[in-house]
Motif scaffolding. Structure first.
Motif, PDB file in Angstrom:
ATOM      1  N   GLY A 212       0.809  -1.213   0.000  1.00 35.68           N
ATOM      2  CA  GLY A 212       0.000   0.000   0.000  1.00 35.68           C
ATOM      3  C   GLY A 212       0.839   1.257   0.000  1.00 35.68           C
ATOM      4  O   GLY A 212       0.398   2.300  -0.484  1.00 35.68           O
ATOM      5  N   ILE A 213       2.056   1.166   0.526  1.00 35.51           N
ATOM      6  CA  ILE A 213       2.977   2.302   0.512  1.00 35.51           C
ATOM      7  C   ILE A 213       3.716   2.382  -0.816  1.00 35.51           C
ATOM      8  O   ILE A 213       3.888   3.461  -1.387  1.00 35.51           O
ATOM      9  N   GLY A 214       4.136   1.213  -1.308  1.00 32.77           N
ATOM     10  CA  GLY A 214       4.916   1.178  -2.537  1.00 32.77           C
ATOM     11  C   GLY A 214       4.177   1.709  -3.748  1.00 32.77           C
ATOM     12  O   GLY A 214       4.801   2.224  -4.683  1.00 32.77           O
ATOM     13  N   GLN A 215       2.848   1.634  -3.754  1.00 42.08           N
ATOM     14  CA  GLN A 215       2.105   2.097  -4.921  1.00 42.08           C
ATOM     15  C   GLN A 215       2.114   3.621  -5.059  1.00 42.08           C
ATOM     16  O   GLN A 215       1.708   4.147  -6.095  1.00 42.08           O
ATOM     17  N   TYR A 216       2.597   4.304  -4.019  1.00 48.45           N
ATOM     18  CA  TYR A 216       2.687   5.762  -4.080  1.00 48.45           C
ATOM     19  C   TYR A 216       4.087   6.247  -4.454  1.00 48.45           C
ATOM     20  O   TYR A 216       4.331   7.458  -4.482  1.00 48.45           O
ATOM     21  N   LEU A 217       4.999   5.325  -4.738  1.00 47.80           N
ATOM     22  CA  LEU A 217       6.294   5.730  -5.273  1.00 47.80           C
ATOM     23  C   LEU A 217       6.093   6.322  -6.670  1.00 47.80           C
ATOM     24  O   LEU A 217       5.164   5.927  -7.383  1.00 47.80           O
ATOM     25  N   PRO A 218       6.933   7.261  -7.082  1.00 48.51           N
ATOM     26  CA  PRO A 218       6.696   7.939  -8.362  1.00 48.51           C
ATOM     27  C   PRO A 218       6.634   7.006  -9.564  1.00 48.51           C
ATOM     28  O   PRO A 218       5.767   7.156 -10.429  1.00 48.51           O
ATOM     29  N   GLY A 219       7.537   6.025  -9.637  1.00 44.96           N
ATOM     30  CA  GLY A 219       7.495   5.099 -10.758  1.00 44.96           C
ATOM     31  C   GLY A 219       6.250   4.246 -10.754  1.00 44.96           C
ATOM     32  O   GLY A 219       5.651   3.971 -11.811  1.00 44.96           O
ATOM     33  N   ALA A 220       5.813   3.814  -9.568  1.00 47.46           N
ATOM     34  CA  ALA A 220       4.594   3.022  -9.454  1.00 47.46           C
ATOM     35  C   ALA A 220       3.373   3.854  -9.823  1.00 47.46           C
ATOM     36  O   ALA A 220       2.448   3.359 -10.482  1.00 47.46           O
TER      37      ALA A 220
END
Length: 274
Positions: A212-220
């Motif tokens: 749920g946190i990783g999906q807010y990374l810019p590439g994601a």
């Protein structure tokens, strides 16, 4: 006033060769990668699936979007670099001094640069799509797979690729304004996009709470905006991690661009230049 500032920014870019050198490298990089993936998964997909190895199982319907989205999923680093270089070079070569003398409203100058680089980012997106769709669709067709070019969803994906590349160029301008040192900015961009973020995305995909946190990374967020990518497909197949909706990914990515540009304006852009 603003249109005059935009015209000035276009003249600055077109008088140097940096923009077309990066464009040529982008097209070659995307063409090679999309052609390679189309050949591997299109021509050898059945053999890989029946081999019992660790190759990802990509369906025929998902294959064309993955191939075409290579334009942004790996090519996004080029508009970021271009936006960063176009901004940091102003500090390095001290061209901001005459620019601010001619146009004392610094917000207007930054806004013109954002608009100009967004246009070039979209141009990079179109060129990258020519490479990924042109070569990728040809190989898919030659190997007996559907190109999906008759589907409206495919063309919507291609339009979102262009939008994503334009936003990445805006992010590059913001980073360049925030980090005026050209060497430092380039190192940070390359280190984050090519090493740090891929590692973070892989690590966050291993646990549901971290996904749920990783999906807010810019590439994601960029991949979510486009709607497909080879990285998202592989991590989703391995962990079942979900991504944002395309409009959510677009808002997250655009929000990052606005924050970067705003911070750059409030810091380095407002300082005295010599």
């Amino acid at each position: 006033m603003f249109l005059r500032a935009v015209r000035s920014e276009f003249q600055k870019i077109l008088t140097v060769r940096m923009w077309w050198v990066l464009l040529i490298v982008l097209v070659g990089y995307v063409a090679f990668t999309s052609g390679l993936l189309a050949g591997v998964f299109g021509g050898l997909g059945d053999q890989l699936a029946s081999s019992g190895g660790n190759a990802p199982d990509i369906t025929d319907a998902a294959l064309p979007p993955i191939i075409y989205s290579i334009a942004s999923s790996i090519g996004y680093v080029f508009p970021v670099l271009f936006g960063t270089l176009a901004t940091t070079s102003e500090f390095r070569h001290q061209t901001l001094t005459p620019t601010f003398l001619a146009q004392p409203h610094r917000g207007t100058v930054l806004g013109a640069k954002l608009v100009t680089l967004a246009v070039f980012g979209a141009l990079y997106g179109i060129a990258a799509l020519v490479a990924s769709v042109g070569l990728g669709a040809s190989i898919l067709s030659a190997t007996g797979h559907s190109t999906a070019l008759g589907d409206s969803d495919t063309w919507a994906l291609l339009a979102r690729v262009v939008l994503a590349m334009a936003i990445w160029a805006i992010i590059g301008v913001g980073l360049g304004a925030l980090i005026p040192s050209q060497v430092a900015a380039i190192v940070i961009v390359l280190a984050f996009t090519q090493f740090l973020e891929p590692i973070l995305r892989l690590m966050t995909s291993l646990a549901d709470w971290a996904a749920g946190i990783g999906q807010y990374l810019p590439g994601a967020a960029s991949d979510a905006l486009v709607g497909s990518s080879i990285f998202t497909s592989m991590t989703a197949a391995a962990s079942g991690a979900q991504s944002l909706e395309w409009w959510q990914g677009g808002l997250v990515l655009f929000g990052m661009a606005i924050v970067a540009a705003g911070l750059g304006y409030l810091t380095s852009w407002r300082k005295d230049v010599t």
